[in-house]
Scaffold this motif. Structure first.
Motif, short mmCIF file in Angstrom:
data_model
loop_
_atom_site.label_atom_id
_atom_site.label_comp_id
_atom_site.label_asym_id
_atom_site.label_seq_id
_atom_site.Cartn_x
_atom_site.Cartn_y
_atom_site.Cartn_z
N ARG A 84 27.91 -38.95 -77.59
CA ARG A 84 27.39 -40.27 -77.98
C ARG A 84 25.90 -40.18 -78.25
N ALA A 85 25.51 -39.98 -79.51
CA ALA A 85 24.09 -39.95 -79.87
C ALA A 85 23.46 -41.30 -79.51
N ASP A 86 24.21 -42.39 -79.71
CA ASP A 86 23.79 -43.73 -79.31
C ASP A 86 24.88 -44.31 -78.41
N PRO A 87 24.70 -44.19 -77.09
CA PRO A 87 25.74 -44.64 -76.16
C PRO A 87 26.05 -46.14 -76.22
N GLY A 106 32.03 -37.54 -83.30
CA GLY A 106 31.35 -36.51 -82.52
C GLY A 106 32.28 -35.74 -81.60
N ASP A 107 33.47 -35.40 -82.08
CA ASP A 107 34.49 -34.65 -81.32
C ASP A 107 33.95 -33.29 -80.93
N LYS A 108 33.95 -32.98 -79.61
CA LYS A 108 33.46 -31.70 -79.10
C LYS A 108 34.58 -30.80 -78.60
N GLY A 129 23.31 -35.20 -72.20
CA GLY A 129 23.52 -36.41 -72.97
C GLY A 129 24.68 -37.22 -72.44
N LYS A 130 24.98 -38.29 -73.15
CA LYS A 130 26.09 -39.18 -72.81
C LYS A 130 27.30 -38.81 -73.66
N TYR A 131 28.45 -38.80 -73.02
CA TYR A 131 29.71 -38.48 -73.67
C TYR A 131 30.72 -39.54 -73.26
N VAL A 132 31.82 -39.58 -73.99
CA VAL A 132 32.95 -40.42 -73.59
C VAL A 132 34.20 -39.58 -73.77
N LEU A 133 35.09 -39.65 -72.78
CA LEU A 133 36.38 -38.96 -72.85
C LEU A 133 37.39 -40.01 -73.27
N ILE A 134 38.19 -39.72 -74.30
CA ILE A 134 39.14 -40.71 -74.79
C ILE A 134 40.53 -40.10 -74.97
#
Length: 153
Positions: A84-87, A106-108, A129-134
């Motif tokens: 998340r470049a912009d959370p 932004g899939d890693k 940084g900030k990430y989100v798991l989905i």
């Protein structure tokens, strides 16, 4: 080999952080509730019919291993790591497909569709940084299948 060389090698072979991830739902007989997508304000996540938990939710940057278990008894789930470049921004969504646009989000890395009770592992090198798991199985993200994840320096 000298002691200094052994310590240098030990530092270079930094162990990966391990994160236990559970993909869960309240069962196939429970209606899928919507309106729980990441970035929506004022949402009571306790009412979500599906979700993801990650323990710990914060780790140090570097190699991170996600040990993912689909805790569902009857539903296929997956886990995708998104940077998340912009959370504060919502994830790009494809309404017609009822899922997040992975190419733009932004899939890693991911653990693809896991059958009920199945497990999978993903090891990725993540920067701070900030990430989100989905879960991006159609319809699942909007029912609450996401969790925030932080990588610190």
């Amino acid at each position: 080999m000298g002691l200094a060389a052994i310590f240098a090698m030990a530092g270079a072979a930094q162990a990966a952080a391990t994160v236990q991830v559970s993909l869960w739902d309240k069962g196939a007989n429970v209606p899928m509730t919507t309106g729980f997508a990441y970035g929506m304000s004022g949402v009571d996540m306790s009412k979500a019919s599906m979700g993801i938990t990650a323990k710990p939710a914060t780790v140090k940057a570097g190699k991170i291993t996600f040990k993912v278990k689909n805790s569902s008894k009857d539903t296929i789930h997956e886990m995708i790591v998104m940077y998340r470049a912009d959370p504060t921004a919502s994830l790009p969504y494809i309404d017609a497909e009822n899922r997040v646009d992975e190419d733009k989000a932004g899939d890693k890395g991911e653990v693809s569709e896991l059958d009920p009770g199945a497990s999978g592992t993903l090891t990725v090198d993540l920067k701070p940084g900030k990430y989100v798991l989905i879960c991006n199985v159609p319809g699942h993200f909007a029912t609450g299948m996401w969790t925030e994840f932080t990588v610190k320096p």
